[in-house]
Design an enzyme around this catalytic site. Structure first.
Site, PDB file in Angstrom:
ATOM      1  N   ASP A   1      -1.676   6.505   6.132  1.00 54.11           N
ATOM      2  CA  ASP A   1      -2.783   5.646   5.716  1.00 54.11           C
ATOM      3  C   ASP A   1      -3.036   4.670   6.869  1.00 54.11           C
ATOM      4  O   ASP A   1      -2.180   3.851   7.191  1.00 54.11           O
ATOM      5  CB  ASP A   1      -2.374   4.897   4.436  1.00 54.11           C
ATOM      6  CG  ASP A   1      -3.409   3.873   3.981  1.00 54.11           C
ATOM      7  OD1 ASP A   1      -4.442   3.688   4.663  1.00 54.11           O
ATOM      8  OD2 ASP A   1      -3.170   3.254   2.916  1.00 54.11           O
TER       9      ASP A   1
ATOM     10  N   LYS B   1     -12.288  -1.681   6.174  1.00 53.75           N
ATOM     11  CA  LYS B   1     -11.479  -2.594   6.966  1.00 53.75           C
ATOM     12  C   LYS B   1     -12.020  -2.701   8.397  1.00 53.75           C
ATOM     13  O   LYS B   1     -12.110  -3.769   8.946  1.00 53.75           O
ATOM     14  CB  LYS B   1     -10.017  -2.150   6.992  1.00 53.75           C
ATOM     15  CG  LYS B   1      -9.425  -1.878   5.610  1.00 53.75           C
ATOM     16  CD  LYS B   1      -9.324  -3.137   4.748  1.00 53.75           C
ATOM     17  CE  LYS B   1      -9.183  -2.863   3.266  1.00 53.75           C
ATOM     18  NZ  LYS B   1      -7.994  -2.170   2.853  1.00 53.75           N
TER      19      LYS B   1
ATOM     20  N   TRP C   1       0.825  -1.217   0.000  1.00 50.25           N
ATOM     21  CA  TRP C   1       0.000   0.000   0.000  1.00 50.25           C
ATOM     22  C   TRP C   1       0.852   1.258   0.000  1.00 50.25           C
ATOM     23  O   TRP C   1       0.590   2.204  -0.732  1.00 50.25           O
ATOM     24  CB  TRP C   1      -0.986  -0.003   1.164  1.00 50.25           C
ATOM     25  CG  TRP C   1      -2.016  -1.080   1.011  1.00 50.25           C
ATOM     26  CD1 TRP C   1      -2.220  -2.148   1.845  1.00 50.25           C
ATOM     27  CD2 TRP C   1      -2.973  -1.226  -0.061  1.00 50.25           C
ATOM     28  NE1 TRP C   1      -3.235  -2.934   1.356  1.00 50.25           N
ATOM     29  CE2 TRP C   1      -3.712  -2.398   0.197  1.00 50.25           C
ATOM     30  CE3 TRP C   1      -3.267  -0.492  -1.207  1.00 50.25           C
ATOM     31  CZ2 TRP C   1      -4.737  -2.850  -0.640  1.00 50.25           C
ATOM     32  CZ3 TRP C   1      -4.279  -0.936  -2.049  1.00 50.25           C
ATOM     33  CH2 TRP C   1      -4.999  -2.102  -1.758  1.00 50.25           C
TER      34      TRP C   1
END
Ligand code: PLP
Length: 366
Positions: free
Chosen positions: A177, A201, A107
């Site tokens: 993030d 999530k 990511w």
């Protein structure tokens, strides 16, 4: 009805109480005769929904007025572009703005690649050569004193590494993030310039993104190429209602915030999450069959990758687990093996069921 133990990395398990409440309010929200999905985002009903969501989030995470809470869309990936577009400042001599990226998994690598389109996005650290199995130490970071921001992904969902603490960036704002660790434990928002996370999530439906941005980082004079929709100022000035926001997603996020408060808040969730992760890691660490892939001090308590070392056996494990009601436990295609995601809404009982199944599988395959 029968619910499985869902270890999905995302979209992921949500609290049953939240799903039941949403179901009961589906046709008629609080006597208004329509679903949240059917109401105007400019109605007083929706104003109440988004207003309470923000208020509850601020209360449970101690977010002061000096930070804006934005409800956005486009997934967490849209912020890979929004962060550089809003934060990079071209230099007086015309040189592009500078950012430092800590690449600790797929990511953060994607975010770094995206930022290179907009400025001088430097690689300040990378653990790619080691298969992203640990977090770099403070003395390994090549930080630029003149950076506009330092970027990191606090919890790498695919590799299961988590920053045990945020690095000292000498006053340079951190852009983080937090998609897969958001609201899994208390945090000090003052350590961040910007924190953002995709909801799917730990918080709610896919598509919705929550960004918490320090006020002084919300500026009008952003890169001319910055789309209006990605400009935080647009969204902050409009109270996240510049265009039609993901109304259903925001509603579910709001119900999840109320659920977290009712559970006892972030300290209680942290205690539960640590207990759940310890159950699984302790079993793996004494197992003769299963191995954890991440250095102990950098292990995520949300995403737990593990392997047997034998791809065929891994595949059998995943298939037999599914028959036992333990689902979505296959590792990401880039890592292989297994990954158990233990988000807030996954009960401890689910982790016990997984460990019991692993014990049985290990005996049968010794
Ligand atoms: C899932 C995930 C993303 C991508 O989210 P999208 O909503 O699919 O864009 C980004 N960062 C992290 C840490 C994630 O876990």
């Amino acid at each position: 009805m029968s619910r499985v133990w869902n270890f999905s990395a995302g979209p992921a398990v949500l609290p049953e109480e939240v799903l039941s409440r949403a179901a009961s309010e589906m046709l008629d929200w609080h006597g208004c005769g329509m679903s949240v999905m059917e109401m105007s985002h400019r109605s007083k009903e929706f104003a109440q929904i988004i207003g309470e969501a923000e208020e509850d989030l601020r209360a449970l995470a101690n977010i002061p007025e000096t930070y804006k809470v934005l409800f956005l869309q486009g997934g967490a990936s849209s912020q890979f572009a929004a962060v550089p577009l809003n934060l990079l400042r071209p230099r007086d001599d015309g040189a592009p703005g500078v950012a430092d990226y800590l690449v600790t998994g797929s990511w953060s690598k994607k975010a770094w690649k995206e930022a290179q389109r907009y400025g001088d996005a430097r690689l300040a650290a990378s653990t790619e050569a080691e298969g992203y199995t640990r977090i770099p130490k403070a003395d390994e970071l090549a930080l630029s004193p003149d950076a506009d921001y330092v970027y990191l992904c606090e919890n790498e969902t695919i590799y299961g590494v988590k920053f045990p603490e945020l690095p000292d960036t000498n006053g340079v704002p951190i852009a983080a993030d937090v998609s897969s660790c958001f609201l899994s434990e208390p945090f000090d928002i003052g350590r961040y310039g910007v924190m953002y996370g995709g909801a799917q999530k730990n918080i709610g439906p896919a598509g919705t993104v929550i960004a918490i941005v320090r006020e002084d980082l919300i500026r009008d004079d952003v890169a001319p190429a910055c789309p209006t929709m990605l400009k935080w100022k647009t969204q902050a000035d409009a109270g996240s209602l510049y265009n039609t926001p993901p109304t259903w997603g925001i509603y579910i996020c709001g119900l999840v915030f109320k659920w977290i408060i009712a559970q006892g808040g972030l300290p209680e969730l942290k205690a539960r999450n640590q207990r759940k992760a310890a159950l699984l890691y302790d079993f793996i660490d004494q197992s003769a069959l299963f191995k954890a892939t991440v250095a102990k001090e950098d292990r995520s308590i949300m995403n737990v990758p593990f392997v047997t070392g034998d791809a065929e056996l891994d595949a059998r494990f995943v298939a037999e687990a599914k028959e036992a009601g333990i689902v979505n436990i296959k590792g990401h295609r880039s890592v292989g093996g297994m990954r158990a995601s233990l988000y807030n809404a996954l009960p401890e009982e689910g982790v016990r069921a997984l460990v019991a199944f692993m014990e049985r599988f290990e005996k049968e395959n010794a």
